[in-house]
Write an enzyme that holds these catalytic residues in place. Structure first.
Site, PDB file in Angstrom:
ATOM      1  N   HIS A 106       0.843  -1.208   0.000  1.00  0.00           N
ATOM      2  CA  HIS A 106       0.000   0.000   0.000  1.00  0.00           C
ATOM      3  C   HIS A 106       0.877   1.257   0.000  1.00  0.00           C
ATOM      4  O   HIS A 106       0.581   2.232  -0.690  1.00  0.00           O
ATOM      5  CB  HIS A 106      -0.878   0.033   1.257  1.00  0.00           C
ATOM      6  CG  HIS A 106      -1.882  -1.073   1.354  1.00  0.00           C
ATOM      7  ND1 HIS A 106      -1.834  -2.035   2.327  1.00  0.00           N
ATOM      8  CD2 HIS A 106      -2.969  -1.374   0.605  1.00  0.00           C
ATOM      9  CE1 HIS A 106      -2.845  -2.874   2.191  1.00  0.00           C
ATOM     10  NE2 HIS A 106      -3.553  -2.504   1.142  1.00  0.00           N
ATOM     11  N   GLN A 112      -0.727  -4.080  -8.988  1.00  0.00           N
ATOM     12  CA  GLN A 112      -0.766  -5.125 -10.032  1.00  0.00           C
ATOM     13  C   GLN A 112      -1.247  -6.458  -9.460  1.00  0.00           C
ATOM     14  O   GLN A 112      -1.780  -7.293 -10.179  1.00  0.00           O
ATOM     15  CB  GLN A 112       0.623  -5.296 -10.647  1.00  0.00           C
ATOM     16  CG  GLN A 112       0.630  -6.264 -11.822  1.00  0.00           C
ATOM     17  CD  GLN A 112       2.006  -6.808 -12.113  1.00  0.00           C
ATOM     18  OE1 GLN A 112       2.953  -6.048 -12.259  1.00  0.00           O
ATOM     19  NE2 GLN A 112       2.119  -8.127 -12.200  1.00  0.00           N
TER      20      GLN A 112
HETATM   21  P1  AMP Z   1      -6.538  -3.780  -0.516  1.00  0.00           P
HETATM   22  O1  AMP Z   1      -6.387  -2.974   0.746  1.00  0.00           O
HETATM   23  O2  AMP Z   1      -6.071  -5.183  -0.396  1.00  0.00           O
HETATM   24  O3  AMP Z   1      -7.883  -3.624  -1.141  1.00  0.00           O
HETATM   25  O4  AMP Z   1      -5.516  -3.125  -1.540  1.00  0.00           O
HETATM   26  C1  AMP Z   1      -5.544  -1.749  -1.837  1.00  0.00           C
HETATM   27  C2  AMP Z   1      -4.673  -1.495  -3.027  1.00  0.00           C
HETATM   28  O5  AMP Z   1      -3.339  -1.894  -2.737  1.00  0.00           O
HETATM   29  C3  AMP Z   1      -5.120  -2.289  -4.267  1.00  0.00           C
HETATM   30  O6  AMP Z   1      -4.976  -1.477  -5.408  1.00  0.00           O
HETATM   31  C4  AMP Z   1      -4.156  -3.430  -4.268  1.00  0.00           C
HETATM   32  O7  AMP Z   1      -3.938  -3.975  -5.564  1.00  0.00           O
HETATM   33  C5  AMP Z   1      -2.888  -2.770  -3.749  1.00  0.00           C
HETATM   34  N1  AMP Z   1      -1.981  -3.777  -3.209  1.00  0.00           N
HETATM   35  C6  AMP Z   1      -2.310  -4.777  -2.364  1.00  0.00           C
HETATM   36  N2  AMP Z   1      -1.230  -5.559  -2.135  1.00  0.00           N
HETATM   37  C7  AMP Z   1      -0.216  -5.037  -2.856  1.00  0.00           C
HETATM   38  C8  AMP Z   1       1.162  -5.395  -3.049  1.00  0.00           C
HETATM   39  N3  AMP Z   1       1.690  -6.458  -2.454  1.00  0.00           N
HETATM   40  N4  AMP Z   1       1.913  -4.628  -3.868  1.00  0.00           N
HETATM   41  C9  AMP Z   1       1.368  -3.537  -4.481  1.00  0.00           C
HETATM   42  N5  AMP Z   1       0.097  -3.155  -4.339  1.00  0.00           N
HETATM   43  C10 AMP Z   1      -0.690  -3.892  -3.548  1.00  0.00           C
END
Ligand code: AMP
Length: 281
Positions: free
Chosen positions: A37, A148
């Protein structure tokens, strides 16, 4: 850092920002923040005058009530991390602020939404599209940043932006991984001490699959090999492994002639569902 829980004061604040010709970058999250994030926050900070991170566990995108109930929550730590990262604004609304009443709008993404995550998590992308549209309308960012790791989600949001004519530039940021290759994810916090080392199986399977595909192995053979790799890990199960054209998520039977294939995997370690992906080239 400014922290908002309500839409009206957030809008008033952002109106002031827009008047002075600043640009606004949006990073939508569900909290339990990790370095993945923070990579999105950093990308936004590099390109915008003001970065806003939203922390909202959107109930309409959970097809499994237990997953919603068990989703990791740690708002105090999240706000500290955002503050340290130099995020300018945090928006952490309650459900009643985002959904005044039961929502009726549904999104249908056709073939884009019928494969992989869409196939295995019915209603998931409709919920994602609904909440992201709400955030886009409220915040009206110039740029929005996504990971991604959730590649199909990115493709879905591109479709939303195009069809609803949002004037927003979307950015996809490469997946951040732990030292052993496990893609960072809030759900990793739910893995037990014994499960955690096993969770790398999906990354390892992707690496093997990519190597085999690059050597010219047919996708059908590679699928068998991926099943085998995951099957050999006690407590791990494979939900799907697909090779798809990354721009439209059309599932491929052959990589020859494909533009930019992406390998996508989903599965379980115990009851924790994990996803990962990797471009072929
Ligand atoms: P989430 O809180 O899981 O809904 O994720 C929020 C954003 O962070 C989304 O756009 C995810 O794709 C991105 N995200 C989650 N995990 C990763 C990661 N390991 N690397 C890069 N971006 C991430």
């Amino acid at each position: 850092m400014e922290i908002f829980k309500k839409i009206a004061p957030l809008k008033a604040f952002l109106e002031g920002i827009r008047r002075s010709e600043n640009t606004i970058g949006l990073v939508p999250t569900m909290g339990a923040l990790h370095n993945g994030h923070l990579a999105l926050i950093n990308a936004s900070k590099a390109q915008n005058s003001v970065t806003i991170c939203t922390i909202y566990i959107n109930p309409t995108q959970f097809n499994n009530p237990r997953d919603l109930e068990k989703y990791p929550r740690n708002i105090d730590r999240d706000l500290e991390l955002l503050q340290t990262a130099g995020c300018d604004v945090a928006f952490c609304p309650e459900n009643a602020e985002m959904y005044e009443s039961k929502p009726h709008l549904k999104f249908d993404f056709g073939s884009l939404g019928n494969v992989m995550e869409g196939k295995h998590r019915p209603g998931h992308f409709s919920g994602v599209a609904l909440v992201v549209s709400k955030l886009f309308n409220v915040i009206r960012p110039d740029n929005a940043y996504f990971g991604q790791k959730d590649w199909q989600q990115f493709a879905i949001i591109q479709q939303v932006v195009q069809e609803l004519k949002f004037d927003i530039k979307l950015h996809s940021i490469p997946t951040l991984r732990e030292q052993d290759g496990l893609a960072m994810s809030s759900r990793n916090l739910r893995l037990s001490f014994h499960e955690r080392p096993k969770a790398t199986v999906f990354y390892k399977a992707l690496l093997e699959a990519r190597k085999d595909l690059r050597m010219g192995e047919p996708i059908s053979k590679v699928k068998e090999r991926v099943s085998e790799i995951v099957g050999k890990t006690a407590g791990a199960s494979l939900e799907y492994f697909e090779v798809a054209e990354s721009k439209n998520l059309n599932v491929l039977e052959f990589v020859n002639g494909a533009e930019m294939p992406i390998l996508c995997i989903a599965g379980y370690i115990g009851e924790i569902r994990l996803i990962d992906n990797m471009f072929l080239k």
